[in-house]
Design an enzyme around this catalytic site. Structure first.
Site, PDB file in Angstrom:
ATOM      1  N   ASP A 183      -0.935   6.806  -7.778  1.00 37.49           N
ATOM      2  CA  ASP A 183      -0.755   8.207  -7.359  1.00 37.49           C
ATOM      3  C   ASP A 183       0.259   8.302  -6.229  1.00 37.49           C
ATOM      4  OD1 ASP A 183      -2.268   6.953  -5.452  1.00 37.49           O
ATOM      5  OD2 ASP A 183      -3.673   8.611  -5.147  1.00 37.49           O
ATOM      6  N   ASP A 210       1.600  10.547  -1.253  1.00 35.58           N
ATOM      7  CA  ASP A 210       0.350  10.079  -1.855  1.00 35.58           C
ATOM      8  C   ASP A 210      -0.516  11.303  -2.186  1.00 35.58           C
ATOM      9  OD1 ASP A 210      -1.629   7.568  -2.115  1.00 35.58           O
ATOM     10  OD2 ASP A 210      -2.737   9.277  -1.297  1.00 35.58           O
ATOM     11  N   LEU A 211      -1.045  11.354  -3.420  1.00 31.92           N
ATOM     12  CA  LEU A 211      -1.918  12.462  -3.827  1.00 31.92           C
ATOM     13  C   LEU A 211      -3.303  12.268  -3.222  1.00 31.92           C
ATOM     14  CD1 LEU A 211      -1.013  12.792  -7.620  1.00 31.92           C
ATOM     15  CD2 LEU A 211      -0.166  14.160  -5.728  1.00 31.92           C
TER      16      LEU A 211
END
Length: 781
Positions: free
Chosen positions: A433, A390-391
């Site tokens: 994301d 996950d960004l």
């Protein structure tokens, strides 16, 4: 050879044919000219008979009898039968010239190539001259009619075939239309018999029956006889052509079924194979250039926006391609193009349905399918891992720099993931994301962690994004699975939970200085607990695989193998079970349970079949010492005196053998245990293992019989069997999966084998039922 080289080779063959054919073509011209000149200078008494002979040769021209092994190999005509009656009395060789007129017309019509027809006519005329000469010579000697025709006909076809052999002598086998090996002697004999009998009948009917029917001496029925014979062969030719069309249509229908199943290069290969069979050509290829000269072909599209040609050249048997051949190859080309177009459209739809349009990575649906396949299609002992990424602060980046910058970041992340993950790993964008990577072919969680760290390090490198210097931060969760999951989705849940825990720790005050990978402790702890409970609760099960004597076809032993199926996780692989037991310090407890249950089973097997009295189990080398299981093993052997307990030690483990362990092994042998050296040949095997450690059985790994067509493998097996025989060791070859392999090993002197062909590992109940049902018979029913 490239296309240019192939073209040069074809041209060279054509020039050689021209040189060889020139004398025959000249002979045909001379013969036809001589016949015409004779008819002009000395008109025949019966033009009707002359024209009937010519017409009959033309009419029976399409009828051919196959004389080769393959349907496309040489077919021989029967027009020579028309020389059974001389068109000009007292001028037999002028009759041959008149006969040649019909041949050249028929061949030109059939072959659609005047020069090839002229060559064929010349060759046939040379044979016809020999036919007439032999026939008249035997007749002068008073030989009966039928034998004389048999000999003359055999000479005719012999001359034609010998000339064809000479023309194609020296060529590669694939380029030959006619060769001695391609001609079937029985078919040639049949052809000679058909022509000889027919010629005899024509001659007899004309000389006897027709003479009796003719009431007017000025009216001759001989032309009628000739035309009747030609018409008969024409009818047979049409029947043969009908059969050929039916066979060709059947082949095209088969192609219509097969071609849509192929794709890519295999589609082109299937087209070439089908076309070669349908049109009976020596050479069929897919190329850029259109067909030329005597070739036939049709445009074909194997890929979208690309057009090539499928081209056939050099008909088997030296004949010319027909209109039916052209139509067939056009049909095949059309079917192939349609199959390629449909495959392209299906692939395009599937790609659009399973691809994220922004990054080009597989989407969530494709990821779910890939995860199921990775879980279900892996080897039983092979591990997989899921990395959930996950960004961090992606929403803030969008707010600060705009969605365009956010999209650019996602594309860069996708590229870095593909580059760093490795060609065998699956990368997908599963959310805004969020990304996942599936690692396969793993043996440990440490290997999975190394791969995950490599990916995260690549993602975290600095980048220039829309003029802004940026170092991406990610949170990642890693979940490892060492066994086949009942529900692969549990792997996703564990990785996602672990990723969220890492992200939550950042929000609760952890300094976000770099990207991190968190490993799911939940899965590791859960599997440890499951294995520990299974061993403590004595829940392990055994499967038994027979060891057989192929010289007698009887089972003489079983190998006991550990199995465990957890109610929640399903089957746990033996390597994973063993690894967890070792890490928990429960390996000796596991082994004691296995040996106890194996010996109990062996007693029951022996009660059913007294000759089955040996049970083998796998141990680690260190377990045979007195400090570990040595006393237990000796007591187990004493408690079951009628059972031969065999302990299998892996060949690789003997590299670390000590003198003390060697003495422990000898003590076990003195106590009545049998020692087997297992998996010999599976790795860099040492000859020292065979001579420096006490053993009774040598088990040969299946890798040494992977290709028994290789003489080196056969010689190695013979040498190992001889080694065992000379030292009194039993040699068991593992991995037997077919009757053919078993038979080959039997011929090499091997007696004992083990493998799926004689039985997969089965539960105690199924093994007991097998002994009750079929006794010690090795072969499965």
């Amino acid at each position: 050879m490239g296309k240019k080289g192939a073209a040069v080779r074809r041209v060279g063959v054509a020039k050689g044919d021209t040189v060889f054919a020139a004398p025959f073509m000249a002979f045909a011209v001379v013969a036809i000219a001589a016949g015409i000149a004779h008819l002009v200078v000395a008109p025949p008494s019966s033009w009707t008979l002359v024209l009937a002979v010519i017409a009959s040769v033309i009419i029976c021209g399409p009828f051919h009898i196959r004389i080769g092994y393959d349907r496309g190999f040489p077919r021989a005509g029967v027009s020579i039968v028309m020389l059974a009656i001389e068109p000009l009395a007292g001028a037999p060789f002028i009759g041959v010239c008149i006969w040649a007129m019909g041949v050249v017309i028929a061949q030109t019509w059939l072959r659609r190539n005047f020069w090839l027809a002229l060559y064929t006519t010349g060759l046939a005329t040379v044979g016809a001259v020999a036919f007439v000469a032999v026939r008249n010579g035997l007749d002068a000697l008073g030989v009966w009619l039928l034998p004389s025709f048999v000999v003359a006909t055999a000479v005719f076809y012999g001359v034609v075939l010998l000339a064809e052999f000479a023309r194609q002598w020296g060529r590669e086998e694939v380029d030959r239309g006619v060769s001695a090996s391609s001609v079937k002697p029985l078919r040639v004999a049949f052809l000679v018999a058909v022509v000889s009998v027919t010629a005899t009948l024509i001659h007899y009917i004309d000389a006897t029956v027709i003479s009796w029917l003719e009431s007017d001496p000025n009216v001759s029925l001989t032309p009628f006889v000739v035309l009747l014979a030609g018409s008969l062969f024409y009818v047979l030719a049409q029947r043969s052509r009908s059969d050929d069309i039916e066979a060709r249509l059947s082949a095209v229908v088969d192609a219509a079924i097969e071609l849509p199943r192929e794709s890519g290069e295999s589609l082109g290969t299937a087209l070439v194979s089908r076309a070669r069979g349908v049109v009976r050509a020596n050479t069929v290829e897919v190329r850029e250039a259109a067909p030329a000269g005597d070739e036939i072909g049709a445009p074909v599209s194997l890929r979208a926006g690309s057009e090539q040609y499928v081209v056939a050249s050099r008909k088997l048997g030296g004949g010319a391609f027909s209109r039916d051949d052209q139509r067939a190859i056009e049909s095949l080309a059309h079917l192939t193009s349609e199959a390629a177009r449909m495959q392209y459209e299906v692939d395009s739809l599937e790609q659009r349905a399973n691809t994220d349009p922004l990054t080009g990575l597989p989407n969530y649906g494709a990821f779910q399918q890939a995860l199921i396949e990775a879980n279900e299609h892996r080897a039983y002992h092979e591990g997989i891992a899921l990395l959930f990424i996950d960004l961090d602060n992606f929403k803030k980046l969008n707010d600060n720099y705009g969605h365009r910058a956010g999209d650019a970041l996602l594309r860069v992340v996708a590229t870095r993931l593909e580059r760093s993950s490795g060609g065998g790993d699956f990368v997908s964008r599963v959310g805004g994301d969020e990304f996942v990577v599936i690692f396969t072919g793993l043996v440990s969680i440490d290997q999975a962690k190394e791969a995950a760290d490599r990916v995260i390090a690549a993602l975290s490198e600095r980048m220039d994004l829309e003029g802004h210097d940026l170092k991406p931060l990610v949170s990642a969760g890693l979940a490892f699975s060492s066994h086949r999951e009942v529900d692969a989705q549990s792997l996703v849940e564990d990785a996602d939970r672990t990723m969220l825990q890492a992200k939550r720790s950042r929000r609760q005050g952890a300094v976000a200085t770099g990207s991190t990978v968190s490993i799911s402790s939940h899965r590791s702890t859960r599997l440890n607990d499951i294995v520990a409970r299974a061993i403590d609760g004595n829940r392990l099960m055994l499967a038994f695989q027979p060891i057989v004597d192929i010289s007698t076809g009887k089972i003489w032993a079983f190998e006991a193998l550990t199995r465990y199926v957890d109610p929640e996780l399903g089957p746990i692989s033996a390597p994973s079970l063993i690894a967890r037991a070792k890490s928990l310090g429960l390996m000796n407890a596991l082994t004691e349970q296995v040996i106890t249950k194996a010996l109990h089973a062996a007693e029951q097997f022996r009660a059913l079949e007294p000759s089955v009295s040996c049970m083998t189990v796998n141990l680690d080398l260190g377990q045979i010492s007195d400090a570990e299981l040595g006393p237990f093993l000796r007591e187990a052997a004493r408690s079951h005196p009628e059972i031969s307990l065999c302990i299998e030690l892996n060949e690789r483990s003997l590299r670390s053998v000590t003198d003390e362990l060697r003495r422990d092994a000898e003590n076990l042998q003195e106590a009545g245990l049998i020692i087997a050296l297992d998996d010999y040949g599976s790795d860099d095997s040492s000859v020292g293992a065979l001579v420096h450690f006490p053993m009774n059985i040598l088990k040969i790994d299946k890798s040494l019989i992977g290709n028994l067509e290789d003489s080196r493998q056969r010689e190695l097996i013979k040498a190992l069997q001889g080694f065992g025989d000379n030292l009194g060791h039993t040699v068991v070859v593992e991995g037997i999966e077919s009757a053919a392999v078993a038979e080959t090993l039997r011929e090499l002197g091997v007696r004992s084998v083990q493998g799926y062909h004689f039985g997969r590992p089965q539960s105690f109940a199924l093994t007991r039922d097998r002994l009750r049902r079929t006794g010690t018979r090795a072969e499965l029913s």
